[in-house]
Design a protein around this motif. Structure first.
Motif, PDB file in Angstrom:
ATOM      1  N   VAL A 251       0.850  -1.187   0.000  1.00 12.23           N
ATOM      2  CA  VAL A 251       0.000   0.000   0.000  1.00 12.23           C
ATOM      3  C   VAL A 251       0.886   1.238   0.000  1.00 12.23           C
ATOM      4  O   VAL A 251       1.993   1.235   0.525  1.00 12.23           O
ATOM      5  N   ASP A 252       0.363   2.303  -0.615  1.00 11.03           N
ATOM      6  CA  ASP A 252       1.155   3.538  -0.716  1.00 11.03           C
ATOM      7  C   ASP A 252       0.414   4.743  -0.153  1.00 11.03           C
ATOM      8  O   ASP A 252       0.795   5.875  -0.393  1.00 11.03           O
ATOM      9  N   GLY A 253      -0.660   4.484   0.583  1.00 18.37           N
ATOM     10  CA  GLY A 253      -1.411   5.587   1.179  1.00 18.37           C
ATOM     11  C   GLY A 253      -2.464   6.178   0.286  1.00 18.37           C
ATOM     12  O   GLY A 253      -3.123   7.141   0.666  1.00 18.37           O
ATOM     13  N   THR A 254      -2.621   5.635  -0.921  1.00 21.06           N
ATOM     14  CA  THR A 254      -3.627   6.131  -1.853  1.00 21.06           C
ATOM     15  C   THR A 254      -4.741   5.099  -1.980  1.00 21.06           C
ATOM     16  O   THR A 254      -4.563   4.084  -2.647  1.00 21.06           O
ATOM     17  N   PRO A 255      -5.892   5.336  -1.322  1.00 17.92           N
ATOM     18  CA  PRO A 255      -6.991   4.365  -1.414  1.00 17.92           C
ATOM     19  C   PRO A 255      -7.474   4.182  -2.850  1.00 17.92           C
ATOM     20  O   PRO A 255      -7.648   5.165  -3.563  1.00 17.92           O
ATOM     21  N   HIS A 256      -7.662   2.946  -3.262  1.00 20.65           N
ATOM     22  CA  HIS A 256      -8.170   2.677  -4.616  1.00 20.65           C
ATOM     23  C   HIS A 256      -9.686   2.560  -4.624  1.00 20.65           C
ATOM     24  O   HIS A 256     -10.291   2.367  -5.677  1.00 20.65           O
ATOM     25  N   ILE A 257     -10.293   2.665  -3.452  1.00 18.30           N
ATOM     26  CA  ILE A 257     -11.750   2.628  -3.313  1.00 18.30           C
ATOM     27  C   ILE A 257     -12.162   3.813  -2.455  1.00 18.30           C
ATOM     28  O   ILE A 257     -11.563   4.059  -1.414  1.00 18.30           O
ATOM     29  N   GLU A 258     -13.175   4.553  -2.925  1.00 17.05           N
ATOM     30  CA  GLU A 258     -13.710   5.660  -2.132  1.00 17.05           C
ATOM     31  C   GLU A 258     -15.165   5.383  -1.820  1.00 17.05           C
ATOM     32  O   GLU A 258     -15.911   4.909  -2.696  1.00 17.05           O
ATOM     33  N   ILE A 259     -15.550   5.691  -0.599  1.00 20.08           N
ATOM     34  CA  ILE A 259     -16.921   5.395  -0.207  1.00 20.08           C
ATOM     35  C   ILE A 259     -17.632   6.621   0.340  1.00 20.08           C
ATOM     36  O   ILE A 259     -17.004   7.595   0.730  1.00 20.08           O
TER      37      ILE A 259
ATOM     38  N   ASP B  84     -17.518   2.531   8.041  1.00 21.06           N
ATOM     39  CA  ASP B  84     -16.093   2.799   8.073  1.00 21.06           C
ATOM     40  C   ASP B  84     -15.414   1.795   7.135  1.00 21.06           C
ATOM     41  O   ASP B  84     -15.881   0.668   6.979  1.00 21.06           O
ATOM     42  N   PHE B  85     -14.311   2.191   6.531  1.00 22.54           N
ATOM     43  CA  PHE B  85     -13.662   1.339   5.542  1.00 22.54           C
ATOM     44  C   PHE B  85     -12.161   1.514   5.600  1.00 22.54           C
ATOM     45  O   PHE B  85     -11.652   2.625   5.759  1.00 22.54           O
ATOM     46  N   ASN B  86     -11.446   0.407   5.473  1.00 20.58           N
ATOM     47  CA  ASN B  86      -9.989   0.434   5.396  1.00 20.58           C
ATOM     48  C   ASN B  86      -9.580  -0.326   4.138  1.00 20.58           C
ATOM     49  O   ASN B  86      -9.823  -1.526   4.032  1.00 20.58           O
ATOM     50  N   TYR B  87      -8.986   0.372   3.186  1.00 19.09           N
ATOM     51  CA  TYR B  87      -8.653  -0.267   1.898  1.00 19.09           C
ATOM     52  C   TYR B  87      -7.491  -1.249   2.002  1.00 19.09           C
ATOM     53  O   TYR B  87      -7.310  -2.102   1.131  1.00 19.09           O
ATOM     54  N   GLU B  88      -6.675  -1.128   3.059  1.00 19.07           N
ATOM     55  CA  GLU B  88      -5.540  -2.041   3.216  1.00 19.07           C
ATOM     56  C   GLU B  88      -6.075  -3.447   3.493  1.00 19.07           C
ATOM     57  O   GLU B  88      -6.933  -3.626   4.339  1.00 19.07           O
ATOM     58  N   GLY B  89      -5.591  -4.425   2.788  1.00 19.90           N
ATOM     59  CA  GLY B  89      -6.084  -5.794   2.940  1.00 19.90           C
ATOM     60  C   GLY B  89      -7.130  -6.157   1.911  1.00 19.90           C
ATOM     61  O   GLY B  89      -7.677  -7.261   1.946  1.00 19.90           O
ATOM     62  N   CYS B  90      -7.415  -5.245   0.973  1.00 25.39           N
ATOM     63  CA  CYS B  90      -8.409  -5.510  -0.062  1.00 25.39           C
ATOM     64  C   CYS B  90      -7.944  -6.637  -0.977  1.00 25.39           C
ATOM     65  O   CYS B  90      -6.803  -6.669  -1.424  1.00 25.39           O
ATOM     66  N   LEU B  91      -8.860  -7.561  -1.263  1.00 28.05           N
ATOM     67  CA  LEU B  91      -8.562  -8.708  -2.131  1.00 28.05           C
ATOM     68  C   LEU B  91      -8.872  -8.415  -3.595  1.00 28.05           C
ATOM     69  O   LEU B  91      -8.696  -9.280  -4.454  1.00 28.05           O
ATOM     70  N   GLU B  92      -9.372  -7.200  -3.872  1.00 29.80           N
ATOM     71  CA  GLU B  92      -9.677  -6.755  -5.241  1.00 29.80           C
ATOM     72  C   GLU B  92     -10.677  -7.671  -5.936  1.00 29.80           C
ATOM     73  O   GLU B  92     -10.584  -7.898  -7.142  1.00 29.80           O
ATOM     74  N   CYS B  93     -11.637  -8.164  -5.185  1.00 27.33           N
ATOM     75  CA  CYS B  93     -12.640  -9.074  -5.751  1.00 27.33           C
ATOM     76  C   CYS B  93     -13.755  -8.333  -6.471  1.00 27.33           C
ATOM     77  O   CYS B  93     -14.438  -8.899  -7.317  1.00 27.33           O
ATOM     78  N   GLY B  94     -13.993  -7.069  -6.109  1.00 26.58           N
ATOM     79  CA  GLY B  94     -15.034  -6.272  -6.763  1.00 26.58           C
ATOM     80  C   GLY B  94     -16.427  -6.445  -6.186  1.00 26.58           C
ATOM     81  O   GLY B  94     -17.377  -5.824  -6.663  1.00 26.58           O
ATOM     82  N   THR B  95     -16.576  -7.265  -5.168  1.00 29.67           N
ATOM     83  CA  THR B  95     -17.901  -7.520  -4.594  1.00 29.67           C
ATOM     84  C   THR B  95     -18.574  -6.233  -4.129  1.00 29.67           C
ATOM     85  O   THR B  95     -19.761  -6.017  -4.390  1.00 29.67           O
ATOM     86  N   CYS B  96     -17.845  -5.381  -3.449  1.00 32.47           N
ATOM     87  CA  CYS B  96     -18.435  -4.146  -2.916  1.00 32.47           C
ATOM     88  C   CYS B  96     -18.908  -3.240  -4.054  1.00 32.47           C
ATOM     89  O   CYS B  96     -19.951  -2.590  -3.937  1.00 32.47           O
ATOM     90  N   ARG B  97     -18.169  -3.193  -5.128  1.00 34.49           N
ATOM     91  CA  ARG B  97     -18.548  -2.348  -6.269  1.00 34.49           C
ATOM     92  C   ARG B  97     -19.841  -2.846  -6.900  1.00 34.49           C
ATOM     93  O   ARG B  97     -20.767  -2.079  -7.172  1.00 34.49           O
ATOM     94  N   VAL B  98     -19.912  -4.151  -7.127  1.00 31.30           N
ATOM     95  CA  VAL B  98     -21.093  -4.730  -7.769  1.00 31.30           C
ATOM     96  C   VAL B  98     -22.306  -4.635  -6.846  1.00 31.30           C
ATOM     97  O   VAL B  98     -23.409  -4.290  -7.280  1.00 31.30           O
TER      98      VAL B  98
ATOM     99  N   VAL C 222     -20.108   2.731  -2.299  1.00 31.79           N
ATOM    100  CA  VAL C 222     -18.808   2.723  -2.995  1.00 31.79           C
ATOM    101  C   VAL C 222     -18.916   3.700  -4.160  1.00 31.79           C
ATOM    102  O   VAL C 222     -19.578   3.434  -5.154  1.00 31.79           O
ATOM    103  N   LYS C 223     -18.271   4.850  -4.017  1.00 27.84           N
ATOM    104  CA  LYS C 223     -18.370   5.909  -5.033  1.00 27.84           C
ATOM    105  C   LYS C 223     -17.444   5.653  -6.210  1.00 27.84           C
ATOM    106  O   LYS C 223     -17.773   5.952  -7.356  1.00 27.84           O
ATOM    107  N   SER C 224     -16.251   5.152  -5.918  1.00 32.84           N
ATOM    108  CA  SER C 224     -15.320   4.847  -7.009  1.00 32.84           C
ATOM    109  C   SER C 224     -14.497   3.631  -6.615  1.00 32.84           C
ATOM    110  O   SER C 224     -14.199   3.413  -5.438  1.00 32.84           O
TER     111      SER C 224
END
Ligand code: SF4
Length: 93
Positions: free
Chosen positions: A16-24, A55-69, A76-78
């Motif tokens: 992780v680099d401090g830039t969340p890839h998901i915004e809610i 509340d949400f913490n992007y660290e540990g995300c498995l990138e499955c896309g479930t939350c987006r769908v 999930v805004k982006s």
């Protein structure tokens, strides 16, 4: 002895680099959808606070896309994959 799901997930590495890839929008006004989101994330990254905001913490995300769908642009805004070299590195599939 067979490994549990938790054991396997524990082998993954996350860069992780401090830039969340998901915004809610944690204040989204749909209690049922918020509860479904909390239950649906396989990494348990969403939690419901006492004031019923999400509340949400992007660290540990498995990138499955479930939350987006599941939320379809609500809560999930982006959603995007982390930039190259960041995010999850699976060890056991
Ligand atoms: S993409 Fe999957 S693991 Fe990541 S936050 Fe969404 S539901 Fe959780």
């Amino acid at each position: 002895m067979a490994m549990t799901i938790e054991d396997k997930l524990g082998l993954n590495r996350f860069n992780v680099d401090g830039t969340p890839h998901i915004e809610i929008n944690g204040n989204y006004d749909d209690q049922t959808l918020k509860e479904r989101l909390v239950m649906a994330c396989p990494a348990k990254l969403y939690t419901l606070r006492e004031d019923n905001t999400v509340d949400f913490n992007y660290e540990g995300c498995l990138e499955c896309g479930t939350c987006r769908v599941l939320t379809g642009g609500r809560i999930v805004k982006s959603w995007d994959h982390p930039i190259g070299g960041m995010g999850v590195a699976f060890k056991k599939g």
